[in-house]
Motif scaffolding. Structure first.
Motif, PDB file in Angstrom:
ATOM      1  N   SER A 170      -9.000  -8.660  -1.122  1.00  0.00           N
ATOM      2  CA  SER A 170      -8.327  -7.380  -0.919  1.00  0.00           C
ATOM      3  C   SER A 170      -8.910  -6.360  -1.891  1.00  0.00           C
ATOM      4  O   SER A 170      -9.272  -6.719  -3.021  1.00  0.00           O
ATOM      5  CB  SER A 170      -6.815  -7.506  -1.137  1.00  0.00           C
ATOM      6  OG  SER A 170      -6.483  -7.462  -2.504  1.00  0.00           O
ATOM      7  N   PRO A 171      -9.020  -5.084  -1.476  1.00  0.00           N
ATOM      8  CA  PRO A 171      -9.550  -4.057  -2.381  1.00  0.00           C
ATOM      9  C   PRO A 171      -8.725  -3.928  -3.657  1.00  0.00           C
ATOM     10  O   PRO A 171      -9.279  -3.683  -4.728  1.00  0.00           O
ATOM     11  CB  PRO A 171      -9.495  -2.778  -1.534  1.00  0.00           C
ATOM     12  CG  PRO A 171      -9.521  -3.250  -0.118  1.00  0.00           C
ATOM     13  CD  PRO A 171      -8.769  -4.545  -0.122  1.00  0.00           C
ATOM     14  N   THR A 172      -7.402  -4.090  -3.558  1.00  0.00           N
ATOM     15  CA  THR A 172      -6.543  -3.956  -4.737  1.00  0.00           C
ATOM     16  C   THR A 172      -6.858  -5.035  -5.759  1.00  0.00           C
ATOM     17  O   THR A 172      -7.038  -4.745  -6.950  1.00  0.00           O
ATOM     18  CB  THR A 172      -5.063  -4.032  -4.338  1.00  0.00           C
ATOM     19  OG1 THR A 172      -4.758  -2.964  -3.453  1.00  0.00           O
ATOM     20  CG2 THR A 172      -4.172  -3.946  -5.569  1.00  0.00           C
ATOM     21  N   ARG A 173      -6.937  -6.292  -5.312  1.00  0.00           N
ATOM     22  CA  ARG A 173      -7.235  -7.373  -6.251  1.00  0.00           C
ATOM     23  C   ARG A 173      -8.649  -7.232  -6.800  1.00  0.00           C
ATOM     24  O   ARG A 173      -8.901  -7.545  -7.975  1.00  0.00           O
ATOM     25  CB  ARG A 173      -7.038  -8.733  -5.585  1.00  0.00           C
ATOM     26  CG  ARG A 173      -5.597  -9.223  -5.665  1.00  0.00           C
ATOM     27  CD  ARG A 173      -5.469 -10.662  -5.206  1.00  0.00           C
ATOM     28  NE  ARG A 173      -5.559 -10.775  -3.766  1.00  0.00           N
ATOM     29  CZ  ARG A 173      -4.526 -10.726  -2.938  1.00  0.00           C
ATOM     30  NH1 ARG A 173      -3.306 -10.551  -3.420  1.00  0.00           N
ATOM     31  NH2 ARG A 173      -4.689 -10.860  -1.637  1.00  0.00           N
ATOM     32  N   ASP A 174      -9.573  -6.764  -5.981  1.00  0.00           N
ATOM     33  CA  ASP A 174     -10.943  -6.583  -6.445  1.00  0.00           C
ATOM     34  C   ASP A 174     -10.989  -5.582  -7.600  1.00  0.00           C
ATOM     35  O   ASP A 174     -11.701  -5.777  -8.594  1.00  0.00           O
ATOM     36  CB  ASP A 174     -11.817  -6.104  -5.293  1.00  0.00           C
ATOM     37  CG  ASP A 174     -13.290  -6.150  -5.643  1.00  0.00           C
ATOM     38  OD1 ASP A 174     -13.803  -7.249  -5.913  1.00  0.00           O
ATOM     39  OD2 ASP A 174     -13.920  -5.079  -5.672  1.00  0.00           O
ATOM     40  N   THR A 175     -10.201  -4.519  -7.484  1.00  0.00           N
ATOM     41  CA  THR A 175     -10.146  -3.504  -8.544  1.00  0.00           C
ATOM     42  C   THR A 175      -9.457  -4.044  -9.792  1.00  0.00           C
ATOM     43  O   THR A 175      -9.939  -3.860 -10.915  1.00  0.00           O
ATOM     44  CB  THR A 175      -9.403  -2.255  -8.048  1.00  0.00           C
ATOM     45  OG1 THR A 175     -10.117  -1.700  -6.937  1.00  0.00           O
ATOM     46  CG2 THR A 175      -9.300  -1.213  -9.148  1.00  0.00           C
ATOM     47  N   LEU A 176      -8.344  -4.732  -9.607  1.00  0.00           N
ATOM     48  CA  LEU A 176      -7.565  -5.214 -10.743  1.00  0.00           C
ATOM     49  C   LEU A 176      -8.273  -6.322 -11.514  1.00  0.00           C
ATOM     50  O   LEU A 176      -8.194  -6.394 -12.741  1.00  0.00           O
ATOM     51  CB  LEU A 176      -6.202  -5.722 -10.267  1.00  0.00           C
ATOM     52  CG  LEU A 176      -5.213  -4.676  -9.762  1.00  0.00           C
ATOM     53  CD1 LEU A 176      -4.010  -5.360  -9.121  1.00  0.00           C
ATOM     54  CD2 LEU A 176      -4.755  -3.772 -10.904  1.00  0.00           C
ATOM     55  N   LEU A 237      -0.634 -10.632  -7.253  1.00  0.00           N
ATOM     56  CA  LEU A 237      -0.222 -11.475  -6.133  1.00  0.00           C
ATOM     57  C   LEU A 237      -0.194 -10.678  -4.832  1.00  0.00           C
ATOM     58  O   LEU A 237      -0.504 -11.212  -3.760  1.00  0.00           O
ATOM     59  CB  LEU A 237       1.159 -12.075  -6.405  1.00  0.00           C
ATOM     60  CG  LEU A 237       1.239 -13.084  -7.552  1.00  0.00           C
ATOM     61  CD1 LEU A 237       2.686 -13.472  -7.813  1.00  0.00           C
ATOM     62  CD2 LEU A 237       0.410 -14.333  -7.234  1.00  0.00           C
ATOM     63  N   GLY A 238       0.200  -9.403  -4.928  1.00  0.00           N
ATOM     64  CA  GLY A 238       0.263  -8.556  -3.750  1.00  0.00           C
ATOM     65  C   GLY A 238       1.395  -8.954  -2.816  1.00  0.00           C
ATOM     66  O   GLY A 238       2.257  -9.769  -3.143  1.00  0.00           O
ATOM     67  N   SER A 239       1.352  -8.395  -1.626  1.00  0.00           N
ATOM     68  CA  SER A 239       2.400  -8.664  -0.647  1.00  0.00           C
ATOM     69  C   SER A 239       2.033  -9.788   0.308  1.00  0.00           C
ATOM     70  O   SER A 239       2.838 -10.160   1.168  1.00  0.00           O
ATOM     71  CB  SER A 239       2.682  -7.386   0.167  1.00  0.00           C
ATOM     72  OG  SER A 239       1.500  -6.956   0.832  1.00  0.00           O
TER      73      SER A 239
END
Length: 368
Positions: A170-176, A237-239
């Motif tokens: 996911s782009p969010t996890r990649d950034t974090l 973890l995200g949704s």
């Protein structure tokens, strides 16, 4: 018929490293594994710089597998966080990718592979479901799975359990998570998260049985509770974590070191020493033990088992001791806070600790 060449039980990193080194030395080892297809075991998705160096020493390269470069350690505890540069670059890579490469290398070097499930061991014989396998030398490399009659001690009243979520890209996890491995510390355990090939994230947890029991033994309820307590962990973890599924393994004997063995039995990997996963050194332990066992066997055959076990126990003692200390501190609320504070105020000490918790690189581990 009894084989004069070694029989290696388990075609994971320890077993394959031993097979490669043995074949390079002129032996014809037989790898015996439960599965023909390579799986994706729960633990070991972080390749430390020591792991990478030891793999390179036996001719195994991982550069083309798309692993995630890791340059930084981030610590989270009680709403606080800190980051520390690693002593050298590391790699986030799935066990499926690692084990596949190692098995290919072992077969290319001249090892053979058979599939069978070993039910028990007796002197010089591995009792399988298909047949009994006889050899003067047995290299026990079954990871966290014990063979009947060869169980490691599990004396704790509140043992550590292992849980794993394989989170999709996911782009969010990649950034974090970019460029880092993260440890999220909580009372009774920790979660380690690192990106791997393809952008997926491996989230591995070591948690006391009593902590899981407070969530009625439900791993999903425990993960949900941890996310509620830690916004930083919840963001990682995200949704979509509930769709990932949770794998578990019970009663991990962290801190165990095999200091002696039976005649002709070489104990490798987690059968030789179980380092707390917080250290990120399990794969280096596996490769180092397999390579050192091979060196001893090539020099002394089955009679070298005791000497190998003593030598490896001495080599593993310091990293196991330090990692166990770090684990006990990290799984307490006060210790977690102290670790984050230390990383902020004296990052050099944390880096030194990370370096000292590696299995020593010695000439005996280098390719001949």
């Amino acid at each position: 018929m009894r084989s004069a060449d070694p029989l290696i039980l388990g075609a994971g990193p320890a077993g394959c490293a031993a097979a490669i080194a043995l074949a390079q030395g002129g032996a014809s080892p037989l790898l015996l594994d439960r599965r023909a297809a390579v799986g994706d075991p729960l633990c070991g998705g972080f390749m430390s710089w020591r792991t990478l160096a030891q793999l390179e020493a036996i001719g195994v390269q991982l550069d083309d597998l798309g692993g995630h470069r890791v340059d930084e350690l981030r610590l989270f505890a009680s709403g606080n966080d800190a980051s520390v540069p690693l002593p050298q670059p590391a790699l986030g890579l799935s066990r499926h990718a690692l084990d596949s490469r190692l098995r290919e290398a072992a077969l290319a070097a001249g090892a053979r592979l058979e599939v069978d499930t070993i039910r028990a061991l007796s002197p010089g014989v591995a009792l399988g479901q298909r047949q009994d396998w006889q050899a003067d030398s047995l290299l026990l490399a079954t990871g966290k799975h014990d063979v009947r009659g060869q169980s490691r001690p599990r004396a704790s009243d509140d043992p550590a359990l292992g849980l794993r979520l394989r989170l999709p890209a996911s782009p969010t996890r990649d950034t974090l998570l970019g460029g880092a491995i993260e440890l999220h510390l909580f009372d009774g355990g920790y979660v380690g998260i690192v990106l791997q090939e393809g952008g997926s994230a491996n989230a591995c947890m070591a948690v006391r049985k009593s902590v899981l029991a407070r969530c009625d033994g439900d791993p999903a309820a425990l993960v949900a509770r941890l996310g509620e307590d830690s916004p930083a962990l919840a963001a990682r973890l995200g949704s979509d974590w509930q769709q990932a599924g949770i794998e578990t393994i019970g009663a991990v004997p962290y801190g165990h070191i095999a200091r002696q063995t039976e005649a002709g039995v070489f104990r490798l990997g987690d059968q030789a020493a179980v380092i707390p996963s917080l250290a990120g050194e399990g794969m280096a332990i596996a490769v180092a033990s397999g390579t050192l066992a091979a060196r001893h066997w090539l020099d002394g055959g089955a009679d070298a088992a005791q000497a190998y076990q003593r030598a490896f126990a001495a080599r593993a003692s310091r990293p196991i001791r330090l990692a166990t200390l770090g684990w006990h501190l990290a799984e307490s609320r006060l210790g977690g806070r102290a670790g984050v504070a230390l990383a902020r105020l004296a990052p050099g000490i944390v880096r030194q600790f990370a370096e000292m918790a590696r299995i020593p690189a010695t000439a005996s581990l280098a390719r001949r």
